[in-house]
Write a protein that holds these residues in place. Structure first.
Motif, mmCIF file in Angstrom:
data_model
loop_
_atom_site.group_PDB
_atom_site.id
_atom_site.type_symbol
_atom_site.label_atom_id
_atom_site.label_comp_id
_atom_site.label_asym_id
_atom_site.label_seq_id
_atom_site.Cartn_x
_atom_site.Cartn_y
_atom_site.Cartn_z
ATOM 1 N N SER A 21 2.774 12.662 -8.859
ATOM 2 C CA SER A 21 3.496 11.413 -9.149
ATOM 3 C C SER A 21 2.576 10.227 -9.391
ATOM 4 O O SER A 21 3.048 9.122 -9.657
ATOM 5 C CB SER A 21 4.454 11.087 -7.992
ATOM 6 N N LEU A 22 1.279 10.435 -9.304
ATOM 7 C CA LEU A 22 0.350 9.309 -9.419
ATOM 8 C C LEU A 22 0.477 8.566 -10.744
ATOM 9 O O LEU A 22 0.537 7.332 -10.784
ATOM 10 C CB LEU A 22 -1.091 9.794 -9.235
ATOM 11 N N LYS A 23 0.515 9.299 -11.839
ATOM 12 C CA LYS A 23 0.556 8.641 -13.146
ATOM 13 C C LYS A 23 1.859 7.879 -13.337
ATOM 14 O O LYS A 23 1.870 6.766 -13.892
ATOM 15 C CB LYS A 23 0.371 9.629 -14.287
ATOM 16 N N ALA A 24 2.962 8.443 -12.863
ATOM 17 C CA ALA A 24 4.252 7.766 -13.006
ATOM 18 C C ALA A 24 4.244 6.420 -12.286
ATOM 19 O O ALA A 24 4.692 5.400 -12.829
ATOM 20 C CB ALA A 24 5.370 8.651 -12.476
ATOM 21 N N TYR A 25 3.719 6.408 -11.074
ATOM 22 C CA TYR A 25 3.649 5.145 -10.330
ATOM 23 C C TYR A 25 2.639 4.194 -10.966
ATOM 24 O O TYR A 25 2.860 2.976 -11.030
ATOM 25 C CB TYR A 25 3.284 5.401 -8.874
ATOM 26 N N SER A 26 1.530 4.733 -11.447
ATOM 27 C CA SER A 26 0.524 3.890 -12.087
ATOM 28 C C SER A 26 1.066 3.256 -13.365
ATOM 29 O O SER A 26 0.743 2.100 -13.682
ATOM 30 C CB SER A 26 -0.731 4.711 -12.385
ATOM 31 N N TRP B 56 0.882 -1.172 0.000
ATOM 32 C CA TRP B 56 0.000 0.000 0.000
ATOM 33 C C TRP B 56 0.910 1.210 0.000
ATOM 34 O O TRP B 56 1.750 1.357 0.884
ATOM 35 C CB TRP B 56 -0.875 -0.039 1.243
ATOM 36 N N LEU B 57 0.785 2.057 -1.012
ATOM 37 C CA LEU B 57 1.775 3.108 -1.236
ATOM 38 C C LEU B 57 1.153 4.490 -1.292
ATOM 39 O O LEU B 57 0.256 4.755 -2.094
ATOM 40 C CB LEU B 57 2.497 2.839 -2.565
ATOM 41 N N VAL B 58 1.628 5.397 -0.424
ATOM 42 C CA VAL B 58 1.330 6.817 -0.567
ATOM 43 C C VAL B 58 2.393 7.385 -1.501
ATOM 44 O O VAL B 58 3.566 7.478 -1.143
ATOM 45 C CB VAL B 58 1.359 7.556 0.788
ATOM 46 N N ALA B 59 1.983 7.739 -2.714
ATOM 47 C CA ALA B 59 2.923 8.137 -3.769
ATOM 48 C C ALA B 59 3.015 9.658 -3.829
ATOM 49 O O ALA B 59 2.291 10.309 -4.568
ATOM 50 C CB ALA B 59 2.469 7.567 -5.113
ATOM 51 N N SER B 60 3.929 10.217 -3.055
ATOM 52 C CA SER B 60 4.031 11.668 -2.954
ATOM 53 C C SER B 60 5.323 12.225 -3.531
ATOM 54 O O SER B 60 5.409 13.417 -3.820
ATOM 55 C CB SER B 60 3.906 12.094 -1.485
#
Length: 241
Positions: free
Chosen positions: A77-82, A43-47
Motif C-alpha cells: 500500500s505504500l505507493k497508494a498512500y504516497s 506518522w502513518l504505518v501504511a499496512s
C-alpha cells in the motif's frame, strides 16, 4: 457495510483494522496505525488499503508527514498512500528497493542507511531494526502513549477486532492458529521460525524490552492493552536471557 474498524486506542493513536487472509485461507487480519505528532502532523504505518473511509479519517487527524513500512513484507500500500500524500516522506527497510514500484521514492530505509540515521520523528518515536529477523522488521516506540508498534515481531491471534465487522471468521481450521499469541509455546515457536539466530536477534529484542510501554499495536492480531511489556517478554523470552 464497511468491514473497516477505526479505533482511537490511546489519545492521538488510531488503528485501522480489517480482514486479511494469508495462504490464502488463513485469517491474519491487517492493521494500519496513525499517530498524531506534537506538531499536528501524522506518522502513518501504511499496512492496509487506502480506501475512502481510511483517508477521510487520516485527513481528519492531520497532514501526513511520514509514511512508514515496518518490514519488507508490508509494502503493497505504500505507493497508494504516497500518491495521496506526495509531500510525505516514505520510510521503509532494506529490500524494499527490490519490491516497490520504481516510481515510489523512498526517503529512507532501515538496514540500508547508515546505522544511526535519523528520519525526523525520533524525539517522539524511537526505533530499533532487527537485521537478522526474516522480514527485516523495525520496532517503534511512541513514548507519549507508551505504545509499541510493529508488524511481524509479535502476533496475537485470533484477530477478532479485524473481523468484528465482517461476515468472515477470525478463526481457522488450521491447527494451532488461534494459539499464535505471546503466552503459548505455539506463539513462541512461530516467532522462533522467523528469528532463528538467537544471538543476532537478542540485541534488538532487549532494546525493545527496555522501553516503557504497556500497549502493543501489531499488524496481525488483536491489540494488546495493559499487558504489553508482559506480552513482549513472554514471546521473546529466550532472546532476553
Amino acid at each position: 457495510m464497511s468491514d473497516l474498524v477505526i479505533r482511537e486506542v490511546k489519545p492521538g493513536v488510531w488503528t485501522f483494522s480489517r480482514p486479511f487472509l494469508r495462504a490464502p485461507f488463513v485469517p491474519f487480519g491487517g492493521r494500519s496505525t496513525a499517530i498524531k505528532l506534537n506538531d499536528g502532523s501524522v506518522w502513518l504505518v501504511a499496512s492496509t488499503r487506502a480506501d475512502d473511509e481510511t483517508i477521510a479519517k487520516i485527513n481528519e487527524i492531520g497532514p501526513v508527514k511520514y509514511i512508514v513500512s515496518p518490514d519488507v513484507e508490508h509494502h503493497l500500500s505504500l505507493k497508494a498512500y504516497s500518491d495521496i500524500y506526495p509531500e510525505a516522506k516514505v520510510i521503509g527497510v532494506i529490500g524494499h528497493e527490490l519490491k516497490v514500484s520504481p516510481e515510489l521514492k523512498l526517503s529512507g530505509q532501515y538496514g540500508k542507511d547508515p546505522e544511526g540515521t535519523l528520519y525526523g520523528y525520533e524525539d517522539e518515536i524511537s526505533a530499533v531494526f532487527f537485521p537478522a529477523f526474516a522480514n527485516k522488521d523495525v520496532a517503534f516506540f511512541h513514548k507519549a502513549s507508551k505504545t509499541l508498534i510493529t508488524a511481524d515481531l509479535i502476533f496475537n491471534f485470533p484477530p477478532k477486532e479485524a473481523y468484528s465487522k465482517s461476515k468472515e471468521h477470525a478463526t481457522s481450521w488450521l491447527p494451532g492458529h488461534s494459539k499464535i499469541n505471546p503466552w503459548t509455546w505455539v506463539g513462541r515457536t512461530f516467532i522462533g521460525g522467523l528469528a532463528k539466530d538467537v544471538h543476532a536477534n537478542s540485541g534488538p529484542a532487549k532494546v525493545v524490552a527496555s522501553w516503557d510501554f504497556d500497549t502493543i499495536i501489531m499488524c496481525h492480531g488483536d491489540v494488546i492493552e495493559g499487558r504489553g511489556k508482559e506480552a513482549w517478554n513472554s514471546m521473546w523470552s529466550k532472546y532476553l536471557k
